[in-house]
Design a protein around this motif. Structure first.
Motif, mmCIF file in Angstrom:
data_model
loop_
_atom_site.group_PDB
_atom_site.id
_atom_site.type_symbol
_atom_site.label_atom_id
_atom_site.label_comp_id
_atom_site.label_asym_id
_atom_site.label_seq_id
_atom_site.Cartn_x
_atom_site.Cartn_y
_atom_site.Cartn_z
ATOM 1 N N TRP B 36 0.839 -1.214 0.000
ATOM 2 C CA TRP B 36 0.000 0.000 0.000
ATOM 3 C C TRP B 36 0.866 1.254 0.000
ATOM 4 O O TRP B 36 0.596 2.197 -0.747
ATOM 5 C CB TRP B 36 -0.914 0.030 1.229
ATOM 6 C CG TRP B 36 -2.109 -0.865 1.126
ATOM 7 C CD1 TRP B 36 -2.357 -1.998 1.845
ATOM 8 C CD2 TRP B 36 -3.232 -0.708 0.258
ATOM 9 N NE1 TRP B 36 -3.543 -2.557 1.476
ATOM 10 C CE2 TRP B 36 -4.109 -1.784 0.506
ATOM 11 C CE3 TRP B 36 -3.581 0.243 -0.710
ATOM 12 C CZ2 TRP B 36 -5.313 -1.946 -0.176
ATOM 13 C CZ3 TRP B 36 -4.785 0.081 -1.388
ATOM 14 C CH2 TRP B 36 -5.635 -1.004 -1.122
ATOM 15 N N ILE B 37 1.900 1.274 0.834
ATOM 16 C CA ILE B 37 2.767 2.450 0.907
ATOM 17 C C ILE B 37 3.479 2.657 -0.426
ATOM 18 O O ILE B 37 3.460 3.753 -1.002
ATOM 19 C CB ILE B 37 3.811 2.291 2.043
ATOM 20 C CG1 ILE B 37 3.101 2.302 3.400
ATOM 21 C CG2 ILE B 37 4.853 3.408 1.980
ATOM 22 C CD1 ILE B 37 4.007 2.012 4.571
ATOM 23 N N VAL B 38 4.058 1.569 -0.942
ATOM 24 C CA VAL B 38 4.793 1.666 -2.206
ATOM 25 C C VAL B 38 3.872 2.151 -3.320
ATOM 26 O O VAL B 38 4.208 3.094 -4.060
ATOM 27 C CB VAL B 38 5.412 0.297 -2.588
ATOM 28 C CG1 VAL B 38 5.979 0.335 -3.993
ATOM 29 C CG2 VAL B 38 6.509 -0.077 -1.594
ATOM 30 N N SER B 39 2.681 1.572 -3.433
ATOM 31 C CA SER B 39 1.816 1.957 -4.544
ATOM 32 C C SER B 39 1.320 3.391 -4.417
ATOM 33 O O SER B 39 1.291 4.121 -5.410
ATOM 34 C CB SER B 39 0.655 0.969 -4.716
ATOM 35 O OG SER B 39 0.048 0.688 -3.493
ATOM 36 N N SER B 40 0.962 3.826 -3.194
ATOM 37 C CA SER B 40 0.489 5.213 -3.075
ATOM 38 C C SER B 40 1.616 6.199 -3.362
ATOM 39 O O SER B 40 1.390 7.236 -3.988
ATOM 40 C CB SER B 40 -0.136 5.465 -1.701
ATOM 41 O OG SER B 40 0.784 5.167 -0.676
ATOM 42 N N LEU B 41 2.852 5.852 -2.937
ATOM 43 C CA LEU B 41 3.983 6.754 -3.199
ATOM 44 C C LEU B 41 4.296 6.850 -4.693
ATOM 45 O O LEU B 41 4.556 7.938 -5.215
ATOM 46 C CB LEU B 41 5.225 6.286 -2.436
ATOM 47 C CG LEU B 41 5.249 6.664 -0.944
ATOM 48 C CD1 LEU B 41 6.515 6.149 -0.270
ATOM 49 C CD2 LEU B 41 5.117 8.176 -0.755
ATOM 50 N N ILE B 42 4.260 5.709 -5.379
ATOM 51 C CA ILE B 42 4.573 5.737 -6.815
ATOM 52 C C ILE B 42 3.518 6.517 -7.583
ATOM 53 O O ILE B 42 3.835 7.343 -8.457
ATOM 54 C CB ILE B 42 4.713 4.295 -7.368
ATOM 55 C CG1 ILE B 42 6.036 3.710 -6.862
ATOM 56 C CG2 ILE B 42 4.685 4.283 -8.901
ATOM 57 C CD1 ILE B 42 6.395 2.366 -7.407
#
Lengths: 232, 118
Positions: B36-42
């Motif tokens: 979730w963190i990785v996808s929202s940041l990207i």
């Protein structure tokens, strides 16, 4: 003397389970009998206990695979040499238990399956089911390398090493067929022996004719998955 | 800044803040939050630096760059769903083992109780 445990998986089978337990005890008095009650809503546990079986109760329904596996885990924990599966609906003939146990005791096989289609008894499947059984038989025989005529039979005897393996890894979805594939991959010796079977006395088959094509497709898929699965 | 850019920045930033807040409050286990963190940041990064998004769009032959954002988001959603399926499978297996253990232990306890009565 080999210690034998009879495992009877049961789900809502209060009308037949006591008779099955009594018949099994009568035909193999030296064996212990455990009924694994898979979260039945009826009096299955009470009936089984009153007939003199050890009863293991699942808190909720988990299906035939998990139910038989509970029996194997019990067998492993209590150090049994042989585990025999007998259905709680009365279709497996207890007088044949000695026939499927014998090859295991003699060390001729690790798993013995009681087959309805080797000439004993007069079990006649419907056309649709007969076709399905024939196809499974071909596919599984090809994979296992031994002729298997009754791949869905749940009337089986397992030796100590099979008990140990299946207690840890028992397939959930179509356990009878899948266990054959997995056990073969693990290098266990599998054989069939002739038994007569009766029409089930109570309960219902998990397979209806309407869904049989879909059922076959799912089992084939499960077999393919088992073939690519890494066996632990 | 175009309206769609503003919108996607707000949404992805909101998602990121929500995920962090859930972790902080203990509602989301770290183990399940990484994707979730990785996808929202990207998605946030691609929304802010439109140049990068445009260049990738040209490279892939996507004529409307912001639609590429949907594709990226969709891919992450699929990954997260797959991750959930794996997690559910593990949990199913553990639940089964626990239920089997309980069945055996309960029988042992009852058997021990019967012995005492005798």
């Amino acid at each position: 003397m080999a210690r034998v445990l009879i495992i009877i998986p049961a789900y809502n089978e209060e009308s037949t389970v006591a008779d099955v337990v009594k018949a099994v005890k009568e035909h193999s008095p030296a064996s212990d009998v455990v009924v694994v009650n898979d979260g039945s809503a009826d009096g299955t546990a009470r009936e089984a206990r009153s007939a003199g079986a050890v009863v293991l109760n699942h808190t909720f329904n988990m299906g035939i695979g998990a139910t038989v596996q509970t029996g194997f885990r019990y067998a492993l924990k209590n150090g049994y040499d042989i585990a025999v599966q007998v259905d709680g609906d009365g279709q497996h003939p207890p007088e044949h238990i000695k026939d499927i146990v014998k090859p295991v005791i003699e060390g001729r096989a690790d798993l013995v399956v009681g087959s309805r289609f080797l000439g004993v008894g007069d079990y006649k499947p419907s056309v649709a089911r007969g076709a399905g059984i024939a196809i499974f038989s071909k596919v599984v025989s090809f994979i296992v390398g031994v002729k298997m005529t009754d791949t869905t039979s749940g009337f089986r005897a397992s030796g100590k090493r099979v008990i140990e393996y299946l207690a840890g890894n028992y397939p959930d979805d179509y356990p009878e067929v899948e266990a054959l594939v997995l056990l073969h991959k693990k290098g266990f010796a599998i054989m069939e022996t002739a038994v007569g079977m009766e029409e089930r006395k109570g309960g219902q088959s998990s397979i209806t004719p309407v869904s049989s094509v879909y059922y076959m497709f799912k089992v084939m898929l499960a077999i393919c998955v088992d073939l690519i699965k890494k066996v632990k | 800044m175009s309206a769609v850019q503003t919108f996607s920045i707000i949404i992805s930033l909101g998602l990121f803040v929500l995920v962090i807040d859930f972790i902080r409050r203990g509602l989301l286990k770290e183990k399940y939050s990484v994707l979730w963190i990785v996808s929202s940041l990207i998605i946030l990064a691609l929304s802010i630096w439109q140049g990068v998004l445009d260049r990738i769009a040209v490279m892939l032959g996507v004529s409307y760059a912001p639609s590429l954002l949907f594709l990226v988001a969709l891919i992450f959603v699929l990954l997260i769903l797959l991750h959930f399926s794996v997690a559910i499978s593990v949990l199913t297996d553990r639940t089964k083992r626990l239920a089997q253990d309980i069945a055996i232990l309960r029988q042992e306890k009852e058997a021990a109780g019967d012995e005492e009565k005798k």
